[in-house]
Scaffold this motif. Structure first.
Motif, PDB file in Angstrom:
ATOM      1  N   SER A  44      75.989  77.769  28.381  1.00 44.01           N
ATOM      2  CA  SER A  44      74.524  77.791  28.339  1.00 44.01           C
ATOM      3  C   SER A  44      73.943  78.058  29.724  1.00 44.01           C
ATOM      4  O   SER A  44      72.770  78.421  29.852  1.00 44.01           O
ATOM      5  CB  SER A  44      73.971  76.480  27.768  1.00 44.01           C
ATOM      6  N   ASN A  45      74.778  77.900  30.784  1.00 41.88           N
ATOM      7  CA  ASN A  45      74.330  78.261  32.136  1.00 41.88           C
ATOM      8  C   ASN A  45      74.000  79.748  32.241  1.00 41.88           C
ATOM      9  O   ASN A  45      73.285  80.157  33.160  1.00 41.88           O
ATOM     10  CB  ASN A  45      75.429  77.952  33.164  1.00 41.88           C
ATOM     11  N   LEU A  46      74.536  80.547  31.308  1.00 42.65           N
ATOM     12  CA  LEU A  46      74.409  82.005  31.394  1.00 42.65           C
ATOM     13  C   LEU A  46      73.640  82.598  30.219  1.00 42.65           C
ATOM     14  O   LEU A  46      73.773  83.787  29.917  1.00 42.65           O
ATOM     15  CB  LEU A  46      75.806  82.633  31.474  1.00 42.65           C
ATOM     16  N   LYS A  47      72.828  81.788  29.564  1.00 40.55           N
ATOM     17  CA  LYS A  47      72.081  82.276  28.415  1.00 40.55           C
ATOM     18  C   LYS A  47      71.205  83.483  28.747  1.00 40.55           C
ATOM     19  O   LYS A  47      70.992  84.359  27.908  1.00 40.55           O
ATOM     20  CB  LYS A  47      71.184  81.157  27.859  1.00 40.55           C
ATOM     21  N   ASP A  48      70.728  83.526  29.984  1.00 37.84           N
ATOM     22  CA  ASP A  48      69.796  84.587  30.360  1.00 37.84           C
ATOM     23  C   ASP A  48      70.458  85.947  30.530  1.00 37.84           C
ATOM     24  O   ASP A  48      69.755  86.972  30.538  1.00 37.84           O
ATOM     25  CB  ASP A  48      69.049  84.205  31.643  1.00 37.84           C
ATOM     26  N   ILE A  49      71.784  85.986  30.635  1.00 39.71           N
ATOM     27  CA  ILE A  49      72.436  87.303  30.827  1.00 39.71           C
ATOM     28  C   ILE A  49      73.494  87.598  29.769  1.00 39.71           C
ATOM     29  O   ILE A  49      74.133  88.652  29.818  1.00 39.71           O
ATOM     30  CB  ILE A  49      73.059  87.429  32.245  1.00 39.71           C
ATOM     31  N   GLU A  50      73.671  86.706  28.800  1.00 37.68           N
ATOM     32  CA  GLU A  50      74.783  86.879  27.861  1.00 37.68           C
ATOM     33  C   GLU A  50      74.632  88.104  26.962  1.00 37.68           C
ATOM     34  O   GLU A  50      75.617  88.577  26.389  1.00 37.68           O
ATOM     35  CB  GLU A  50      74.982  85.624  27.013  1.00 37.68           C
ATOM     36  N   SER A  51      73.423  88.640  26.838  1.00 44.76           N
ATOM     37  CA  SER A  51      73.237  89.833  26.009  1.00 44.76           C
ATOM     38  C   SER A  51      73.312  91.129  26.812  1.00 44.76           C
ATOM     39  O   SER A  51      73.186  92.222  26.243  1.00 44.76           O
ATOM     40  CB  SER A  51      71.882  89.766  25.295  1.00 44.76           C
ATOM     41  N   CYS A  52      73.545  91.037  28.120  1.00 46.17           N
ATOM     42  CA  CYS A  52      73.643  92.244  28.953  1.00 46.17           C
ATOM     43  C   CYS A  52      74.884  93.051  28.570  1.00 46.17           C
ATOM     44  O   CYS A  52      75.960  92.483  28.332  1.00 46.17           O
ATOM     45  CB  CYS A  52      73.700  91.869  30.428  1.00 46.17           C
ATOM     46  N   SER A  53      74.741  94.377  28.534  1.00 41.44           N
ATOM     47  CA  SER A  53      75.830  95.225  28.043  1.00 41.44           C
ATOM     48  C   SER A  53      77.038  95.229  28.967  1.00 41.44           C
ATOM     49  O   SER A  53      78.159  95.534  28.533  1.00 41.44           O
ATOM     50  CB  SER A  53      75.322  96.659  27.864  1.00 41.44           C
ATOM     51  N   ASN A  54      76.859  94.870  30.241  1.00 44.63           N
ATOM     52  CA  ASN A  54      77.987  94.885  31.186  1.00 44.63           C
ATOM     53  C   ASN A  54      78.603  93.509  31.378  1.00 44.63           C
ATOM     54  O   ASN A  54      79.423  93.310  32.276  1.00 44.63           O
ATOM     55  CB  ASN A  54      77.549  95.451  32.538  1.00 44.63           C
ATOM     56  N   TYR A  55      78.221  92.561  30.525  1.00 46.05           N
ATOM     57  CA  TYR A  55      78.767  91.198  30.608  1.00 46.05           C
ATOM     58  C   TYR A  55      79.669  90.927  29.411  1.00 46.05           C
ATOM     59  O   TYR A  55      79.311  91.202  28.267  1.00 46.05           O
ATOM     60  CB  TYR A  55      77.641  90.163  30.640  1.00 46.05           C
ATOM     61  N   HIS A  56      80.850  90.359  29.695  1.00 45.95           N
ATOM     62  CA  HIS A  56      81.823  90.060  28.643  1.00 45.95           C
ATOM     63  C   HIS A  56      82.428  88.686  28.910  1.00 45.95           C
ATOM     64  O   HIS A  56      82.904  88.414  30.024  1.00 45.95           O
ATOM     65  CB  HIS A  56      82.942  91.106  28.627  1.00 45.95           C
ATOM     66  N   PHE A  57      82.429  87.824  27.906  1.00 47.67           N
ATOM     67  CA  PHE A  57      83.034  86.508  28.069  1.00 47.67           C
ATOM     68  C   PHE A  57      84.395  86.458  27.387  1.00 47.67           C
ATOM     69  O   PHE A  57      84.564  86.959  26.267  1.00 47.67           O
ATOM     70  CB  PHE A  57      82.153  85.398  27.476  1.00 47.67           C
ATOM     71  N   ILE A  58      85.372  85.862  28.086  1.00 50.67           N
ATOM     72  CA  ILE A  58      86.718  85.665  27.540  1.00 50.67           C
ATOM     73  C   ILE A  58      87.076  84.196  27.696  1.00 50.67           C
ATOM     74  O   ILE A  58      87.089  83.675  28.813  1.00 50.67           O
ATOM     75  CB  ILE A  58      87.765  86.519  28.290  1.00 50.67           C
ATOM     76  N   LYS A  59      87.349  83.537  26.588  1.00 52.77           N
ATOM     77  CA  LYS A  59      87.807  82.148  26.660  1.00 52.77           C
ATOM     78  C   LYS A  59      89.313  82.160  26.884  1.00 52.77           C
ATOM     79  O   LYS A  59      90.073  82.709  26.083  1.00 52.77           O
ATOM     80  CB  LYS A  59      87.475  81.380  25.380  1.00 52.77           C
ATOM     81  N   GLY A  60      89.740  81.599  28.002  1.00 52.73           N
ATOM     82  CA  GLY A  60      91.158  81.612  28.321  1.00 52.73           C
ATOM     83  C   GLY A  60      91.494  80.636  29.416  1.00 52.73           C
ATOM     84  O   GLY A  60      90.624  80.198  30.182  1.00 52.73           O
ATOM     85  N   ASP A  61      92.775  80.299  29.499  1.00 52.22           N
ATOM     86  CA  ASP A  61      93.264  79.271  30.422  1.00 52.22           C
ATOM     87  C   ASP A  61      94.216  79.907  31.424  1.00 52.22           C
ATOM     88  O   ASP A  61      95.261  80.453  31.050  1.00 52.22           O
ATOM     89  CB  ASP A  61      93.982  78.177  29.614  1.00 52.22           C
ATOM     90  N   ILE A  62      93.877  79.844  32.703  1.00 48.87           N
ATOM     91  CA  ILE A  62      94.711  80.480  33.720  1.00 48.87           C
ATOM     92  C   ILE A  62      96.077  79.815  33.861  1.00 48.87           C
ATOM     93  O   ILE A  62      96.990  80.396  34.456  1.00 48.87           O
ATOM     94  CB  ILE A  62      94.009  80.521  35.093  1.00 48.87           C
ATOM     95  N   THR A  63      96.249  78.613  33.319  1.00 47.13           N
ATOM     96  CA  THR A  63      97.563  77.954  33.394  1.00 47.13           C
ATOM     97  C   THR A  63      98.539  78.493  32.355  1.00 47.13           C
ATOM     98  O   THR A  63      99.719  78.155  32.390  1.00 47.13           O
ATOM     99  CB  THR A  63      97.424  76.432  33.226  1.00 47.13           C
ATOM    100  N   ASP A  64      98.058  79.333  31.445  1.00 49.83           N
ATOM    101  CA  ASP A  64      98.905  79.927  30.410  1.00 49.83           C
ATOM    102  C   ASP A  64      99.350  81.313  30.882  1.00 49.83           C
ATOM    103  O   ASP A  64      98.627  82.300  30.757  1.00 49.83           O
ATOM    104  CB  ASP A  64      98.110  80.033  29.105  1.00 49.83           C
ATOM    105  N   ALA A  65     100.553  81.384  31.436  1.00 53.15           N
ATOM    106  CA  ALA A  65     101.033  82.621  32.053  1.00 53.15           C
ATOM    107  C   ALA A  65     101.124  83.767  31.044  1.00 53.15           C
ATOM    108  O   ALA A  65     100.759  84.907  31.348  1.00 53.15           O
ATOM    109  CB  ALA A  65     102.397  82.387  32.701  1.00 53.15           C
ATOM    110  N   GLU A  66     101.605  83.480  29.852  1.00 54.25           N
ATOM    111  CA  GLU A  66     101.762  84.539  28.851  1.00 54.25           C
ATOM    112  C   GLU A  66     100.422  85.142  28.461  1.00 54.25           C
ATOM    113  O   GLU A  66     100.277  86.373  28.368  1.00 54.25           O
ATOM    114  CB  GLU A  66     102.464  83.988  27.605  1.00 54.25           C
ATOM    115  N   SER A  67      99.422  84.299  28.238  1.00 53.01           N
ATOM    116  CA  SER A  67      98.111  84.825  27.854  1.00 53.01           C
ATOM    117  C   SER A  67      97.471  85.603  29.000  1.00 53.01           C
ATOM    118  O   SER A  67      96.762  86.590  28.767  1.00 53.01           O
ATOM    119  CB  SER A  67      97.196  83.691  27.395  1.00 53.01           C
TER     120      SER A  67
END
Length: 348
Positions: A44-67
């Protein structure tokens, strides 16, 4: 082809300001925000830009080497701005292993994936670190980029280790990198476990203001939007394999900062002067508490022409006003309600 920039930890406090800045300022970039959405990550910190065409969100964990390997293989990122980290010293004392897992092994996973699946000798790995890696200062002196590392907490030790691995990948494999070490950040969207938002929230609710020891611990304070602008400058203009200290030139003893905050809150809340200061409670000191941090930011000032735009009191006023005007955000974070935002926005 548009550059693909991966920003890790982009739903966190500093990261959300960096993401917003890059999305708005560089429409020709594709900005990928990678965040595990742990307790401090809040989309919700980024509600103001989440619809911008150059913004993409990826849910992921950097501790997961394979992913991470799969992610980098799919997107072939051109550069990385790495902010994802466990960052609260008190939490590191209670659970140092999670700090090693995220801050050390998570960083290693990113370095490995970047090396395997990106043009790492032409791209850039930008690692965001902390002044706490330098240890503690006495009453005089400043941290420079040449100051030897001397971390005293599990948090700072984990960040020091990750700094060393980034440099090692530069020396060993020729990976292009920059590192910046910043002082204490403050401003909008900060999770209220940190001093300033915690105390603002506690003053609003007439709760105690717990101050460690005698309150004479000294920190340099950096307004988060100034830090985001500095990160932009270092990313675009910083020299390969260089380190830049980013500081606000605002040294304050904790007790003096808290008293200033109390005085300003009394004005904003129309309370009698001194009312909020009555909430101050001195508590037992935490282990390994560093006496003083203070950054010499001469290098970034002179070489990259960056300097803070606000004094501490100006930044503090903006910060207080933001939290008072966004008490719903503060309540949602304090209650954990913000955790539902991802499900509502992305899974329904």
């Amino acid at each position: 082809m548009a550059k693909k920039i991966l920003i890790t930890g982009g739903a966190g406090f500093i990261g959300s300001h960096v993401v917003r800045n890059f999305v708005r300022k560089y429409p020709e970039y594709n900005i990928y925000n990678l965040d595990a959405l742990t307790y401090a990550g809040n989309l919700s910190n980024l509600k103001d830009i989440e619809s911008c065409s150059n913004y993409h969100f990826i849910k992921g964990d950097i501790t997961d080497a394979e992913s991470m390997n799969l992610l980098f293989k799919k997107y072939r990122f051109d550069s990385i701005i790495h902010l994802a980290a466990e960052s609260h010293v008190d939490r590191s004392i209670k659970d140092p292993l999670i700090f090693a897992k995220t801050n050390v092994f998570g960083t290693l996973n990113l370095l490995e994936s970047f090396k395997k699946f990106s043009d790492f000798q032409n791209g850039l790995f930008y690692h965001i670190s902390t002044d706490e890696v330098y240890g503690s200062l006495g009453n005089e002196g400043l941290f420079t980029e040449q100051t030897a590392y001397d971390p005293n907490s599990p948090y700072s030790a984990s960040k020091a280790s990750s700094d060393h691995f980034v440099r090692a990948y530069g020396e060993t494999y020729g990976m292009r990198y920059v590192i910046s070490n910043c002082s204490n950040n403050y401003g909008a969207y900060q999770f209220p476990e940190k001093l300033i938002p915690l105390f603002i929230n506690n003053i609003i609710n007439n709760l105690p203001l717990p101050v460690y020891g005698d309150g004479n611990y000294t920190r340099d304070w950096l307004y988060v939007e100034d830090h985001a602008n500095a990160i932009d400058v270092v990313f675009h203009e910083g020299e390969n394999q260089e380190t830049y200290n980013i500081g606000g030139h605002n040294e304050w003893k904790n007790i003096d900062l808290v008293r200033l905050l109390c005085s300003k809150m009394d004005v904003y809340l129309d309370r009698k002067q001194g009312a909020s200061e009555m909430l101050i409670t001195f508590v037992k000191d935490r282990p390994g508490h560093d006496l003083r941090y203070a950054i010499d930011a001469t290098k970034i000032n002179q070489n990259l022409n960056w300097k803070p735009s606000l004094s501490f009191e100006e930044g503090l006023d903006k910060t207080i006003k933001w939290y008072l005007e966004n008490q719903k955000w503060l309540k949602n974070v304090a209650s954990g309600e913000y955790l539902n935002y991802y499900n509502q926005q992305y899974l329904q």
